[in-house]
Design a protein around this motif. Sequence first.
Motif, PDB file in Angstrom:
ATOM      1  N   ASP B  57       0.815  -1.215   0.000  1.00 26.31           N
ATOM      2  CA  ASP B  57       0.000   0.000   0.000  1.00 26.31           C
ATOM      3  C   ASP B  57       0.845   1.261   0.000  1.00 26.31           C
ATOM      4  O   ASP B  57       0.308   2.367  -0.001  1.00 26.31           O
ATOM      5  N   VAL B  75       2.933   8.138  -0.052  1.00 31.47           N
ATOM      6  CA  VAL B  75       2.377   7.858  -1.369  1.00 31.47           C
ATOM      7  C   VAL B  75       1.243   6.862  -1.215  1.00 31.47           C
ATOM      8  O   VAL B  75       1.454   5.742  -0.776  1.00 31.47           O
ATOM      9  N   ARG B  76       0.067   7.299  -1.528  1.00 38.55           N
ATOM     10  CA  ARG B  76      -1.044   6.350  -1.516  1.00 38.55           C
ATOM     11  C   ARG B  76      -1.197   5.787  -2.916  1.00 38.55           C
ATOM     12  O   ARG B  76      -0.933   6.456  -3.901  1.00 38.55           O
ATOM     13  N   HIS B  77      -1.621   4.565  -2.972  1.00 38.43           N
ATOM     14  CA  HIS B  77      -1.849   3.955  -4.274  1.00 38.43           C
ATOM     15  C   HIS B  77      -3.338   3.779  -4.504  1.00 38.43           C
ATOM     16  O   HIS B  77      -4.009   3.150  -3.700  1.00 38.43           O
ATOM     17  N   ALA B  78      -3.825   4.356  -5.565  1.00 39.17           N
ATOM     18  CA  ALA B  78      -5.230   4.194  -5.913  1.00 39.17           C
ATOM     19  C   ALA B  78      -5.343   3.099  -6.958  1.00 39.17           C
ATOM     20  O   ALA B  78      -4.588   3.045  -7.919  1.00 39.17           O
ATOM     21  N   LYS B  79      -6.263   2.218  -6.746  1.00 40.55           N
ATOM     22  CA  LYS B  79      -6.455   1.113  -7.675  1.00 40.55           C
ATOM     23  C   LYS B  79      -7.700   1.383  -8.502  1.00 40.55           C
ATOM     24  O   LYS B  79      -8.778   1.584  -7.970  1.00 40.55           O
ATOM     25  N   PHE B  80      -7.533   1.404  -9.828  1.00 40.10           N
ATOM     26  CA  PHE B  80      -8.674   1.628 -10.694  1.00 40.10           C
ATOM     27  C   PHE B  80      -8.992   0.383 -11.479  1.00 40.10           C
ATOM     28  O   PHE B  80      -8.097  -0.275 -12.001  1.00 40.10           O
ATOM     29  N   THR B 230     -12.868   5.801  -8.217  1.00 43.59           N
ATOM     30  CA  THR B 230     -12.445   4.654  -7.421  1.00 43.59           C
ATOM     31  C   THR B 230     -12.575   5.005  -5.952  1.00 43.59           C
ATOM     32  O   THR B 230     -12.612   6.175  -5.574  1.00 43.59           O
ATOM     33  N   ARG B 231     -12.642   3.983  -5.153  1.00 43.47           N
ATOM     34  CA  ARG B 231     -12.747   4.192  -3.706  1.00 43.47           C
ATOM     35  C   ARG B 231     -11.926   3.138  -3.004  1.00 43.47           C
ATOM     36  O   ARG B 231     -11.903   1.992  -3.435  1.00 43.47           O
ATOM     37  N   PHE B 232     -11.233   3.536  -1.930  1.00 38.36           N
ATOM     38  CA  PHE B 232     -10.448   2.533  -1.204  1.00 38.36           C
ATOM     39  C   PHE B 232     -10.283   2.908   0.243  1.00 38.36           C
ATOM     40  O   PHE B 232     -10.888   3.888   0.694  1.00 38.36           O
TER      41      PHE B 232
END
Lengths: 232, 232
Positions: B57, B75-80, B230-232
């Motif tokens: 993450d 650094v956040r990782h966004a998953k699409f 996206t949402r996480f």
Amino acid sequence: MLPSKNSYTDIKEIVLARIRDHTWPPGSIIPGEIELAEEFGCARATVNRAMRELAEDGILDRKRKAGTRVNKSPVRHAKFAIPLVRIEVESTGAAYRYTLLNKKIFIAPAWLRARLSLGDSAEVLHLQCMHFADNTPFQFEDRWINIDAVHNIENADFTTIGPNEWLVNEMPFTDVEIAFSARVADKKLAEYLSLSIGEPVFTTERITWLSGTPITFARFSFGRGYSLKTRF
Amino acid sequence: MLPSKNSYTDIKEIVLARIRDHTWPPGSIIPGEIELAEEFGCARATVNRAMRELAEDGILDRKRKAGTRVNKSPVRHAKFAIPLVRIEVESTGAAYRYTLLNKKIFIAPAWLRARLSLGDSAEVLHLQCMHFADNTPFQFEDRWINIDAVHNIENADFTTIGPNEWLVNEMPFTDVEIAFSARVADKKLAEYLSLSIGEPVFTTERITWLSGTPITFARFSFGRGYSLKTRF
DNA sequence: CAGTGGTCTAGACCACACA
DNA sequence: GTGTGGTCTAGACCACTGC
């Protein structure tokens, strides 16, 4: 039993190959973990890790009791790094500069109350700021912060450090919603980002919550030619 | 030793809490896996999974011998999710329709050769097509396929099935590069997507490779108001 | 209820990177 | 060299869910 194929990465490769050559067509059920462990000559935990990661990647669909299936719609997941603006600018070798444009407390407007599920009289801190890369406009930040959710917010002055960076360091969050879109530059935006009115602007919007409580809504508008890239 | 905190999710929560309350400030090194396993009263494998996921993450940075550190730049990782257009349209409840506009073989133009590292005389199949949602334009697809890399391409007619869907089913790939940006609608694009010239268009570009060999370059231009969430 | 994946354990060996 | 994370094993119990 296949010999010497016992690492979880090997197993992932084999499974992917079998999906690609239609040994296991889309939608089909694949053997259970115990069976695969026997075939590959490894422990079930190893198979489990391989299958779990493939499921995370959207390749497989796993359900207890129902078993593991090849996902019919090949949904790929792209992972994007969302760094701080400052880091993003500095990583290009450019000098980062930050400016606070506006800072004022409001009763949250209706559209914001709707977005964040706020009460009628909820107060928000509205901030507008600019982020520059080598003195060229890089990003315009338009941010609303739910004051009730961030109690020591009055002590932050935001003249030298941006709200994003301040919040990341001070305020934990549990949920984030991000949206990407293309918008039109209005008069103000054109002025801030040195664009012409009507130019396309790459925009990201972000809402963050802390276990159900809305923290902040932010809209980031990027300067001309910006593009968000990833590779996997 | 903490009692009854032995699941890997519990451990993730505890670690996150300690990062948030600055028990383990950014950049600091945190105890090794054996030590944490003792503290939490669980097996090292359990700690390992918690830490591994936090590293995935982007929260932690792990190195053999050097130990585990709290990542300095959060650094956040966004998953699409990147689904097929057809699935994307159908998931909104709309009817999906596909149309092939153009299909022709060219010698790859210079800009494409540069993007895909192709030789001077490389041939590419150029396709243009439209994807509709309930007969309103949803996406314009502009695609170049490296013919040498996809040898049974001549047998595909692309009149009923889109190149994306065909490629996903026929052609494996190992690497993908995706870029998001905002572009201006030119005359053709405006016509295809029922926009005015100059309107902003949300655009994604994708290049895919199969172990080093470039397969295809595609540009997707979305209709008015599209946004990727996206949402996480 | 029963079968599948989800997780945990205790122990082991390995690979890498720093000293 | 030596310590850290990376991985694997064999076995166990649990939790969800479809039958």
